[in-house]
Design an enzyme around this catalytic site. Structure first.
Site, PDB file in Angstrom:
ATOM      1  CE  LYS A   1       6.125   2.496   1.253  1.00 16.82           C
ATOM      2  NZ  LYS A   1       5.576   2.702  -0.533  1.00 16.82           N
TER       3      LYS A   1
ATOM      4  CB  SER B   1      -6.346   5.911   0.265  1.00 15.13           C
ATOM      5  OG  SER B   1      -4.930   4.950   1.671  1.00 15.13           O
TER       6      SER B   1
ATOM      7  CD  GLU C   1      -9.438   9.816  -3.324  1.00 15.68           C
ATOM      8  OE1 GLU C   1      -9.217   9.134  -2.261  1.00 15.68           O
ATOM      9  OE2 GLU C   1      -9.242  11.394  -3.575  1.00 15.68           O
TER      10      GLU C   1
ATOM     11  CG  PHE D   1      -1.076   6.381  -7.675  1.00 19.68           C
ATOM     12  CD1 PHE D   1      -0.377   6.767  -8.498  1.00 19.68           C
ATOM     13  CD2 PHE D   1      -1.738   6.210  -6.463  1.00 19.68           C
ATOM     14  CE1 PHE D   1      -2.367   7.046  -9.277  1.00 19.68           C
ATOM     15  CE2 PHE D   1      -2.852   6.086  -6.765  1.00 19.68           C
ATOM     16  CZ  PHE D   1      -2.957   7.234  -8.667  1.00 19.68           C
TER      17      PHE D   1
ATOM     18  CD  GLU E   1       3.624   0.166  -3.115  1.00 21.20           C
ATOM     19  OE1 GLU E   1       3.688   1.077  -2.758  1.00 21.20           O
ATOM     20  OE2 GLU E   1       2.525  -0.320  -2.145  1.00 21.20           O
TER      21      GLU E   1
ATOM     22  CB  CYS F   1      -4.709  15.510  -3.117  1.00 23.66           C
ATOM     23  SG  CYS F   1      -3.699  16.225  -3.738  1.00 23.66           S
TER      24      CYS F   1
HETATM   25  P1  NAD Z   1      -2.288   4.474  -0.608  1.00 21.36           P
HETATM   26  O1  NAD Z   1      -2.853   4.660   0.542  1.00 21.36           O
HETATM   27  O2  NAD Z   1      -2.614   3.544  -1.617  1.00 21.36           O
HETATM   28  O3  NAD Z   1      -0.852   4.736  -0.800  1.00 21.36           O
HETATM   29  C1  NAD Z   1       0.058   5.553   0.284  1.00 21.36           C
HETATM   30  C2  NAD Z   1       1.402   4.729   0.551  1.00 21.36           C
HETATM   31  O4  NAD Z   1       1.125   4.626   1.567  1.00 21.36           O
HETATM   32  C3  NAD Z   1       2.180   4.189  -0.980  1.00 21.36           C
HETATM   33  O5  NAD Z   1       3.491   4.411  -0.748  1.00 21.36           O
HETATM   34  C4  NAD Z   1       2.098   2.726  -0.052  1.00 21.36           C
HETATM   35  O6  NAD Z   1       3.286   2.016   0.022  1.00 21.36           O
HETATM   36  C5  NAD Z   1       1.845   3.077   1.511  1.00 21.36           C
HETATM   37  N1  NAD Z   1       1.540   2.249   2.328  1.00 21.36           N
HETATM   38  C6  NAD Z   1      -0.074   1.420   2.064  1.00 21.36           C
HETATM   39  N2  NAD Z   1      -0.550   1.194   3.170  1.00 21.36           N
HETATM   40  C7  NAD Z   1       0.856   1.030   4.230  1.00 21.36           C
HETATM   41  C8  NAD Z   1       0.382   0.959   5.656  1.00 21.36           C
HETATM   42  N3  NAD Z   1      -0.306   0.166   6.285  1.00 21.36           N
HETATM   43  N4  NAD Z   1       1.198   1.469   6.124  1.00 21.36           N
HETATM   44  C9  NAD Z   1       2.686   2.183   5.549  1.00 21.36           C
HETATM   45  N5  NAD Z   1       2.614   2.879   4.561  1.00 21.36           N
HETATM   46  C10 NAD Z   1       1.621   2.427   3.721  1.00 21.36           C
HETATM   47  O7  NAD Z   1      -2.051   5.956  -1.450  1.00 21.36           O
HETATM   48  P2  NAD Z   1      -1.667   5.828  -3.369  1.00 21.36           P
HETATM   49  O8  NAD Z   1      -2.948   4.991  -4.033  1.00 21.36           O
HETATM   50  O9  NAD Z   1      -0.466   5.931  -3.840  1.00 21.36           O
HETATM   51  O10 NAD Z   1      -2.276   7.567  -2.990  1.00 21.36           O
HETATM   52  C11 NAD Z   1      -3.612   7.905  -3.484  1.00 21.36           C
HETATM   53  C12 NAD Z   1      -4.424   8.631  -2.197  1.00 21.36           C
HETATM   54  O11 NAD Z   1      -3.085   9.294  -1.676  1.00 21.36           O
HETATM   55  C13 NAD Z   1      -6.104   9.240  -2.910  1.00 21.36           C
HETATM   56  O12 NAD Z   1      -6.921   8.725  -1.930  1.00 21.36           O
HETATM   57  C14 NAD Z   1      -5.258  10.754  -3.077  1.00 21.36           C
HETATM   58  O13 NAD Z   1      -6.442  11.626  -2.993  1.00 21.36           O
HETATM   59  C15 NAD Z   1      -4.091  10.868  -1.813  1.00 21.36           C
HETATM   60  N6  NAD Z   1      -3.734  12.023  -2.186  1.00 21.36           N
HETATM   61  C16 NAD Z   1      -3.831  13.130  -1.255  1.00 21.36           C
HETATM   62  C17 NAD Z   1      -3.022  14.163  -1.416  1.00 21.36           C
HETATM   63  C18 NAD Z   1      -3.420  15.192  -0.262  1.00 21.36           C
HETATM   64  O14 NAD Z   1      -2.847  16.199  -0.498  1.00 21.36           O
HETATM   65  N7  NAD Z   1      -4.522  14.947   0.845  1.00 21.36           N
HETATM   66  C19 NAD Z   1      -2.360  14.426  -2.187  1.00 21.36           C
HETATM   67  C20 NAD Z   1      -1.826  13.350  -3.530  1.00 21.36           C
HETATM   68  C21 NAD Z   1      -2.422  12.381  -3.087  1.00 21.36           C
END
Ligand code: NAD
Length: 502
Positions: free
Chosen positions: A181, A234, A397, A157, A184, A289
């Site tokens: 995708k 995450s 985090e 997000f 959401e 991140c």
């Molecule tokens: P999230 O893990 O909740 O969701 C990320 C995406 O994964 C969403 O589109 C979600 O719908 C999808 N998703 C969730 N469960 C899934 C599953 N079982 N199978 C397939 N897809 C699934 O993360 P978030 O809250 O949207 O984003 C924040 C996180 O992203 C933080 O932990 C942040 O550190 C990380 N992030 C990391 C970087 C990096 O470069 N390492 C960059 C940006 C964000």
């Protein structure tokens, strides 16, 4: 969250085979402006069949796209880069509206989208193979980089525009087809961007967008025609995607969570460092991140100075709706966190910090709502000191505007704090001493190191990615190495007989 369709609301659509469609969905999710709490759109959470349909379309489109000349394949990307430039204000406002990120920050995000397009336009050079004349007697060896098929991307997000552009320009320029995708929670920015992609002239089916939640992500990983999946999210999600893709025989890039440390040495340029720390910790309300959330002062005096000056500087952060015209150019305005749920999680962690004995120096919990924002999800800068490595607020985090200040007696101890942490995305040191800087860059276990730079996020021409629990793939994103992810290296060994000897 709402399940029913509201007919008066803007509704996100899927983009498949060059057409906008209303997908079959298992539920409809409200899209909120987190600054005001106003629901301004809704997004259908597509069922598995919709994801499968997009993958099938992309698979079909691959047959002709993969054989288009490399120099022609990048022409729509040149156009897209131009369109992103032309529409940068609109895109930045869309990001600010659904995420609450400041406009200067949102604009920086759009610039990075543009930069990634430009970098991928170099694909006719990046994708070139190698040839060894004389690999054996009369035998030559050749390495080809060939496109593979359908690649999918699952977005987080916190960068609704930029993060997808770590992938899609490279996938398309190298001759693959793509299905994204969006998160959401923030689906509307990609709606706008997909309109620009539509205008850019890619053939139907080359780029596709499916809105949804994990159901869509799981469908990508299960589909036999998907070659590779990229996830940024995450660590729990990234690890899951990595292991599922490994089981299903798919390539993957899997970038996870972070907890980034900034180490202050006694010889640091203190005022510049504090200004730097401020934007690193509180930009996007700590939801980057590469945001820092731990400041480590080396030596009693530095620790005290960092504490005093950082607490003072935090008073300069202004809270408000980034779309309020008074904040349009304000780099120090801090918007809300993304949702009520995220806010509650952060408040719980602050409470836990207090209960575990950290010293709450600045408490951002009881903020009076900024103008027009009584239903927004705001938390003001929150600062703890006397934090120790095993406290939950250091180990977790938090992904909010919450900063831990820690003390180390030496650079060795500071590096140990960084290295003992589960995550290893970014880490920075502030020093004028070349020996200490070198030691830090070689020994600190983080994938992206800053020397006197608070957000060491590499530009599009370089790789981006962490170490340890911040990544679950051996390939990072961006940079020239990404060509290896998006292509099969086929090695040819060839010889021809002299016709006169046959
Ligand atoms: P999230 O893990 O909740 O969701 C990320 C995406 O994964 C969403 O589109 C979600 O719908 C999808 N998703 C969730 N469960 C899934 C599953 N079982 N199978 C397939 N897809 C699934 O993360 P978030 O809250 O949207 O984003 C924040 C996180 O992203 C933080 O932990 C942040 O550190 C990380 N992030 C990391 C970087 C990096 O470069 N390492 C960059 C940006 C964000």
């Amino acid at each position: 969250m709402k399940a029913e369709i509201e007919t008066n609301l803007k509704t996100a659509r899927n983009y498949v085979s060059g057409k906008w469609i209303d997908p079959e969905h298992h539920s409809m999710l409200a899209v909120e402006n987190p600054s005001t709490g106003e629901v301004f759109a809704q997004v259908p959470l597509s069922i598995e069949t919709e994801a499968n349909r997009a993958v099938d379309v992309a698979h079909e489109a691959f047959k002709s796209w993969s054989v288009v000349a490399a120099s022609r394949r990048v022409q729509p990307l040149f156009k897209l880069a131009h369109l992103i430039n032309e529409n940068e204000n609109r895109i930045a406002r869309a990001i600010a509206e659904e995420l609450g990120k400041s406009l200067p920050d949102s604009m920086a995000e759009v610039k990075r989208m543009h930069e990634n397009c430009q970098a991928a336009c170099g694909m006719p050079i990046l994708q070139q193979g190698d040839k060894l004349i004389g690999a054996g007697g009369g035998i030559d060896g050749e390495v080809l980089h060939l496109p593979l098929g359908v690649f999918c991307m699952i977005a987080p997000f916190n960068f609704p525009g930029m993060v997808p552009f770590w992938f899609l320009p490279y996938a398309l320029a190298s001759g693959n087809t793509f299905v994204i995708k969006p998160s959401e929670q923030v689906p509307m920015t990609m709606q706008m961007v997909a309109e620009l992609i539509d205008e850019s002239g890619f053939p139907p089916g080359v780029f596709n967008l499916v809105n949804g939640d994990r159901v869509v992500g799981e469908a990508f990983m299960a589909h036999p025609k998907v070659v590779g999946v990229s996830i940024v999210g995450s660590s729990t999600t990234a690890r899951h995607v990595a292991s599922t893709c490994a089981t299903n025989g798919k390539r993957f890039q899997a970038l996870g969570g972070a907890k980034n440390h900034l180490v202050a040495m006694p010889d640091a340029n203190i005022d510049a460092m504090i200004a730097n720390m401020l934007t690193s910790c509180f930009g996007c309300a700590g939801q980057r991140c590469m945001a820092s959330s731990v400041l480590v002062g080396v030596g009693e005096e530095t620790y005290n100075l960092v504490t005093e000056k950082f607490v003072q500087a935090a008073t300069e952060v202004r809270m408000g709706d980034p779309l309020d015209p008074q904040f349009a150019n304000d780099p120090l305005v801090m918007g809300p966190v993304v949702s009520a749920k995220a806010k509650q999680r952060i408040l719980d962690l602050i409470e836990q910090g207090v209960n575990e004995g950290a010293n709450l120096l600045v408490d951002g919990r009881n903020l009076e709502s900024p103008d027009r924002c009584s239903n927004g999800h705001f938390i003001a800068p929150t600062i703890f000191n006397e934090v120790t490595p095993n406290m939950t607020i250091h180990k977790t985090e938090i992904f909010g505007p919450v900063v831990c200040i820690m003390k180390a007696d030496s650079i060795e101890e500071a590096i140990e704090i960084v290295n003992d942490h589960e995550y290893g995305n970014g880490a920075s040191i502030y020093t004028q001493n070349g020996y200490h800087a070198r030691k830090f860059k070689l020994e600190a276990q983080a994938g992206m190191i800053g020397i006197n730079v608070g957000i060491p996020a590499p530009v599009a021409h370089l790789p981006f990615g962490g170490m340890k629990g911040s990544i679950f793939s051996d390939v990072k994103v961006q940079g020239k190495e990404v060509v290896n992810f998006y292509t099969e290296k086929k090695i040819i060994t060839e010889r021809y007989w002299d016709p006169s000897e046959i």
